[in-house]
Every structure is written in C-alpha cells, then in structure tokens.
Design an enzyme around this catalytic site. Structure first.
Site, PDB file in Angstrom:
ATOM      1  N   ALA A 121       0.849  -1.199   0.000  1.00 46.95           N
ATOM      2  CA  ALA A 121       0.000   0.000   0.000  1.00 46.95           C
ATOM      3  C   ALA A 121       0.879   1.242   0.000  1.00 46.95           C
ATOM      4  CB  ALA A 121      -0.929  -0.014   1.209  1.00 46.95           C
ATOM      5  N   ASN A 122       0.279   2.406   0.139  1.00 52.65           N
ATOM      6  CA  ASN A 122       1.044   3.653   0.241  1.00 52.65           C
ATOM      7  C   ASN A 122       0.335   4.597   1.206  1.00 52.65           C
ATOM      8  OD1 ASN A 122      -0.788   5.536  -1.278  1.00 52.65           O
ATOM      9  ND2 ASN A 122      -0.419   4.004  -2.891  1.00 52.65           N
ATOM     10  N   ARG A 123       0.917   5.766   1.425  1.00 54.93           N
ATOM     11  CA  ARG A 123       0.468   6.647   2.500  1.00 54.93           C
ATOM     12  C   ARG A 123      -0.661   7.598   2.110  1.00 54.93           C
ATOM     13  NH1 ARG A 123       3.864   5.915   6.676  1.00 54.93           N
ATOM     14  NH2 ARG A 123       5.991   5.235   6.172  1.00 54.93           N
TER      15      ARG A 123
END
Ligand code: C5P
Length: 224
Positions: A29-31
């Site tokens: 995932a990412n932020r």
C-alpha cells in the site's frame, strides 16, 4: 439556492491508495489518505455535478451527494472507472500503486525456514493515461495529480504530456511538507495551454473548491 453551474455534468474522481495483495492477508500500500480526492468529489458535487467517486481503501466518510464505488486494487479501480464512463470530467487523485505482485499467493505465505520469499512485481495499468487516450469516451476535461518531492514544476509538466491529460495538479510531498495525511496542500496547476496557477498552503478543501471553480470557468460557467 446555491448556484449549480455543473448541473448536467458527470464527474468521475479517483481517490485514496490502492492495495495490492501479496497473499490473502498481506498487501502493498502507500500513504495516501484520500483527503484531497474526496474533497474534490465533494466540491464538484456542491457545484451540481453528478459525481462518481472510485476510491481505494480510506478512513473517510463518503462525501454527501456522491456515488462512491469502493475498490482495492489498481485493476479494480480501472474497471470501475471504465464502467462509470461516459464522464465530462475525470479527476485522477488516487495514489495508484505502480506495481502489483505478479501471481499473488492464494494461501498465506509461511515462514518455512527457507528464507524470505522473493516478490516478483508486475506493472499496473495507468488509469490516468488510459482514460486520457483519444477516443469517443475520453472525458472533455482530464485532470491528473502529481506528487513530487523535488523539481515539482519540471516533472509535472513532463508528466502532463506523458499522460496525455489536460491539467496536472502538482504537489510537493517531501516529508517536511506534511502533505501526505495532512489537511493542507500547496499545488501548482499546470495546463496544456501553458497557464499555471500556484495555490500555496491551503486546506485541501480549499484546493478542491478552487479546482472546482476552475473547472466551471473552463466549461464557460455551466454553458455547454
Ligand atoms: O505517474 P504518477 O503516479 O506520478 O502519476 C500520478 C497521476 O497518475 C495521478 O493523477 C494518479 O491518480 C494517476 N495514476 C493512475 N494510474 C496509475 C498511476 C498513476 O491513474 N497506475
């Protein structure tokens, strides 16, 4: 009554991160928080547009008056966007994962003493570039976002051309800016005709409101 200059327009917006499965319980995932994309969807709806918001996993409430299509992966996001066409306006604010795990495991990977598994990655479809491509279903106005950590304008101008979109909203996401997950943003709006606007240190809701106003202006104050 509030003016509804985007009445009769359909706006498609992507928001949030995507999750790319490693196995049934793990993902890449990412932020991205989805705050900016959700704010854009809300701002367009407030001006009367019919809005479809295709969103990756976020911890946000659905904006009022918007049809939300929840997705997890980039592939699902592209399919949901295609299914939502035709649209007059496409705003790609999602932080789509560039890569997915090629052949994600169908069962949970085990620590079997053989050392850590090697993950082979495959490239995800570029939703913005796909929907920007010329064709009968291309939205009249396609707007991408560009998160950069340095040389924001230079990279964003090149990105706009590469993706084939009409405008790029570029922001500086170097850690010191607090943009990721934060409530404020500073952006450069870069257009195909060379016009550039700089909106500095504003709430993400205000960036969204200004973008929505710019979209209204582009369409000639609601006149078809
Ligand atoms: O190439 P980059 O990820 O920096 O481009 C950012 C822009 O492209 C954003 O508008 C993002 O929503 C869009 N994008 C996309 N599909 C991808 C990657 C990026 O729609 N696979």
């Amino acid at each position: 009554d509030a003016p509804r200059p985007l009445a009769g327009r359909h706006a498609l917006v992507t928001s949030g991160p995507t999750h790319e499965a490693i196995d049934p319980v793990r993902y890449i995932a990412n932020r991205s928080s989805g705050k900016q994309g959700h704010a854009v969807a809300a701002a367009l709806a407030a001006l009367g547009a019919r809005v479809t918001l295709v969103s990756g996993p976020v911890r946000l409430t659905d904006p009022a008056g918007v049809t939300v299509v929840p997705v997890e992966t980039a592939a699902e996001m592209l399919a949901a966007c295609r299914a939502a066409l035709p649209a007059d306006i496409f705003v790609a604010a999602a932080a789509v994962a560039d890569w997915r795990v090629d052949g994600a495991a169908e069962q949970k990977l085990k620590k079997d003493g053989g050392g850590p598994p090697a993950l082979r990655l495959a490239e995800n479809p570029d939703i913005l570039a796909t929907l920007s491509a010329p064709g009968p279903e291309r939205p009249a106005l396609v707007i991408g976002f560009a998160a950069e950590t340095n040389d924001v304008q230079t990279y964003a101008r090149a990105k706009r051309q590469r993706k084939g979109c009409d405008w790029i909203v570029a922001n500086d996401v170097s850690p010191a800016t607090g943009t990721f997950g934060g409530d404020r943003n500073s952006v450069h709006v870069i257009r195909a005709d060379g016009q550039e606007d700089i909106w500095t240190d504003l709430p993400k809701t205000e960036v969204a409101a200004r973008l929505a106003t710019a979209i209204v202006d582009h369409f000639g104050n609601g006149k078809i």
